[in-house]
Design an enzyme around this catalytic site. Sequence first.
Site, PDB file in Angstrom:
ATOM      1  N   LYS A  42       1.199  -1.084  -0.188  1.00  0.00           N
ATOM      2  CA  LYS A  42       0.472   0.040  -0.217  1.00  0.00           C
ATOM      3  C   LYS A  42       0.273   1.155  -0.029  1.00  0.00           C
ATOM      4  O   LYS A  42       1.576   1.264   0.563  1.00  0.00           O
ATOM      5  CB  LYS A  42      -1.076  -0.425   1.199  1.00  0.00           C
ATOM      6  CG  LYS A  42      -1.309   0.985   1.883  1.00  0.00           C
ATOM      7  CD  LYS A  42      -2.762   1.219   2.743  1.00  0.00           C
ATOM      8  CE  LYS A  42      -2.554   1.498   3.369  1.00  0.00           C
ATOM      9  NZ  LYS A  42      -2.340   3.183   4.139  1.00  0.00           N
ATOM     10  N   ASP A  69      -3.357   4.103  -2.256  1.00  0.00           N
ATOM     11  CA  ASP A  69      -4.171   4.650  -1.630  1.00  0.00           C
ATOM     12  C   ASP A  69      -4.431   6.334  -0.342  1.00  0.00           C
ATOM     13  O   ASP A  69      -4.080   6.973   0.489  1.00  0.00           O
ATOM     14  CB  ASP A  69      -4.185   4.153   0.965  1.00  0.00           C
ATOM     15  CG  ASP A  69      -5.201   4.521   1.751  1.00  0.00           C
ATOM     16  OD1 ASP A  69      -6.207   4.491   1.587  1.00  0.00           O
ATOM     17  OD2 ASP A  69      -4.484   4.100   2.732  1.00  0.00           O
ATOM     18  N   LYS A  71      -7.325   7.769  -1.186  1.00  0.00           N
ATOM     19  CA  LYS A  71      -8.516   8.372  -1.275  1.00  0.00           C
ATOM     20  C   LYS A  71      -9.511   9.537  -1.636  1.00  0.00           C
ATOM     21  O   LYS A  71      -9.746  10.291  -1.155  1.00  0.00           O
ATOM     22  CB  LYS A  71      -8.991   8.154   0.604  1.00  0.00           C
ATOM     23  CG  LYS A  71      -8.030   7.457   1.196  1.00  0.00           C
ATOM     24  CD  LYS A  71      -8.471   7.512   2.255  1.00  0.00           C
ATOM     25  CE  LYS A  71      -7.576   6.053   3.680  1.00  0.00           C
ATOM     26  NZ  LYS A  71      -7.023   5.894   4.151  1.00  0.00           N
ATOM     27  N   ASP A  74     -13.291  14.231  -4.403  1.00  0.00           N
ATOM     28  CA  ASP A  74     -13.951  15.420  -4.943  1.00  0.00           C
ATOM     29  C   ASP A  74     -14.699  15.513  -6.526  1.00  0.00           C
ATOM     30  O   ASP A  74     -15.948  14.959  -6.200  1.00  0.00           O
ATOM     31  CB  ASP A  74     -12.503  15.643  -6.401  1.00  0.00           C
ATOM     32  CG  ASP A  74     -12.197  17.690  -6.420  1.00  0.00           C
ATOM     33  OD1 ASP A  74     -12.462  18.222  -6.636  1.00  0.00           O
ATOM     34  OD2 ASP A  74     -10.637  18.164  -6.124  1.00  0.00           O
ATOM     35  N   THR A 133     -11.391   5.596  10.015  1.00  0.00           N
ATOM     36  CA  THR A 133     -11.856   4.367  11.338  1.00  0.00           C
ATOM     37  C   THR A 133     -11.550   5.537  12.061  1.00  0.00           C
ATOM     38  O   THR A 133     -11.822   4.873  13.577  1.00  0.00           O
ATOM     39  CB  THR A 133     -10.320   3.230  11.793  1.00  0.00           C
ATOM     40  OG1 THR A 133      -9.567   3.884  10.946  1.00  0.00           O
ATOM     41  CG2 THR A 133     -11.053   2.335  10.150  1.00  0.00           C
ATOM     42  N   ARG A 226       2.322  -0.749  10.806  1.00  0.00           N
ATOM     43  CA  ARG A 226       3.897  -0.863  12.084  1.00  0.00           C
ATOM     44  C   ARG A 226       4.207  -2.301  12.634  1.00  0.00           C
ATOM     45  O   ARG A 226       5.406  -2.105  12.778  1.00  0.00           O
ATOM     46  CB  ARG A 226       3.251   0.303  13.222  1.00  0.00           C
ATOM     47  CG  ARG A 226       3.835   1.499  12.274  1.00  0.00           C
ATOM     48  CD  ARG A 226       2.835   3.037  13.183  1.00  0.00           C
ATOM     49  NE  ARG A 226       1.652   2.519  13.341  1.00  0.00           N
ATOM     50  CZ  ARG A 226       0.406   2.886  14.079  1.00  0.00           C
ATOM     51  NH1 ARG A 226       0.361   4.107  14.604  1.00  0.00           N
ATOM     52  NH2 ARG A 226      -0.626   2.846  13.599  1.00  0.00           N
TER      53      ARG A 226
END
Length: 251
Positions: A42, A69, A71, A74, A133, A226
Site C-alpha cells: 500500500k 490509498d 482516498k 472531489d 476508522t 507498523r
Amino acid sequence: MNTGTAETASAKEKLVVALDFESADDALRLYGELRRDAGMFKVGSQLFTKAGPELVRRLVGDGARVFLDLKFHDIPNTVANAAREAVRLGVALFNVHAAGGSEMMRRAAEATAEEASRLGLKRPSLIAVTVLTSMDEEALRETGVGAASVEEHVRRLARLAEAAGLDGVVASPHEIVPVREAVGRTGFLVVTPGVSPSAAAYEDQKRVTSPAEAVRRGADFIVVGRAILNSPDPAAAARAVVKEMENVRIS
Ligand code: C5P
C-alpha cells in the site's frame, strides 16, 4: 458456503503491507525484503506526496500489486480523471471516499473500466472508504451527519458504494460483519486495516482484533503497517501473519 482452510497462496494474497515511510529508498528497501511474503503493498498519501507516481511505477514494474490509498474525494469529473491516472499507473486497487456521493463513485467506476479496457489492462479494483476508522459518533455529528451510530452510517455508505458499482469498501474489524449484512453481493471486497498481529494471544480478553480474526469475520484483505515495518525481522513478521491466516476456517 466456503469451508476448509485457506491455502498458502491465498493467505499470502490477503496480506497488504502498508509502506508508510518518509522516503522512496526506505519503501523500496522494505519492499525488497517482503516482496515474496505479502500479496500487495500500500502506497498512502505521505509516501505518494513525497515520492510520487515514479515510485508506484517502479513497484508495478517489478511485478508488485499496489494498493494506491489516496482516498479521492472531489467533484465527479476530477475523480474520474484521477481514476484514469490510477489505471495508467497499473495499480491493482485504489479508493475514493463514499462521502463524495453516488455520482462521484459511479463516474470513477465507469472511468476505471473504460480506461482499463482502452489500454488492454486488467481493471483495478475500486473500493470506498465509508467512515474513517479515526472517527467516532461525536466526530460524525460535528460534520453534520445525523446517523444514529457510526455503524449505521458505515452500512449506509457501503450500500451506496455497491449501488454505484464499486468493488468493495475499507472496513475496520468491527464493521466487517455489518458491511457483509448490509451488502449481499458475493465478491464485494472488504479491506481491513487496524488489526494487530500480536492480538491473537489475548484476543479473548481485550477488544483487539488479529488478522486471523478479521479474516474469520469476512475480510478479503488485511492491511498491516507498523507491526511489520517496526519488527526487527519484517519478513518473519509478515510470514507469521500469513501463517496465522492460513489456519483460519471460513464457514
Ligand atoms: O496501524 P498500522 O501501522 O498497521 O496501519 C497501517 C495502515 O492502515 C495505515 O497506513 C492506515 O492507513 C491504516 N489504518 C487505518 N485505521 C486504523 C489503523 C490503520 O485506516 N485504525
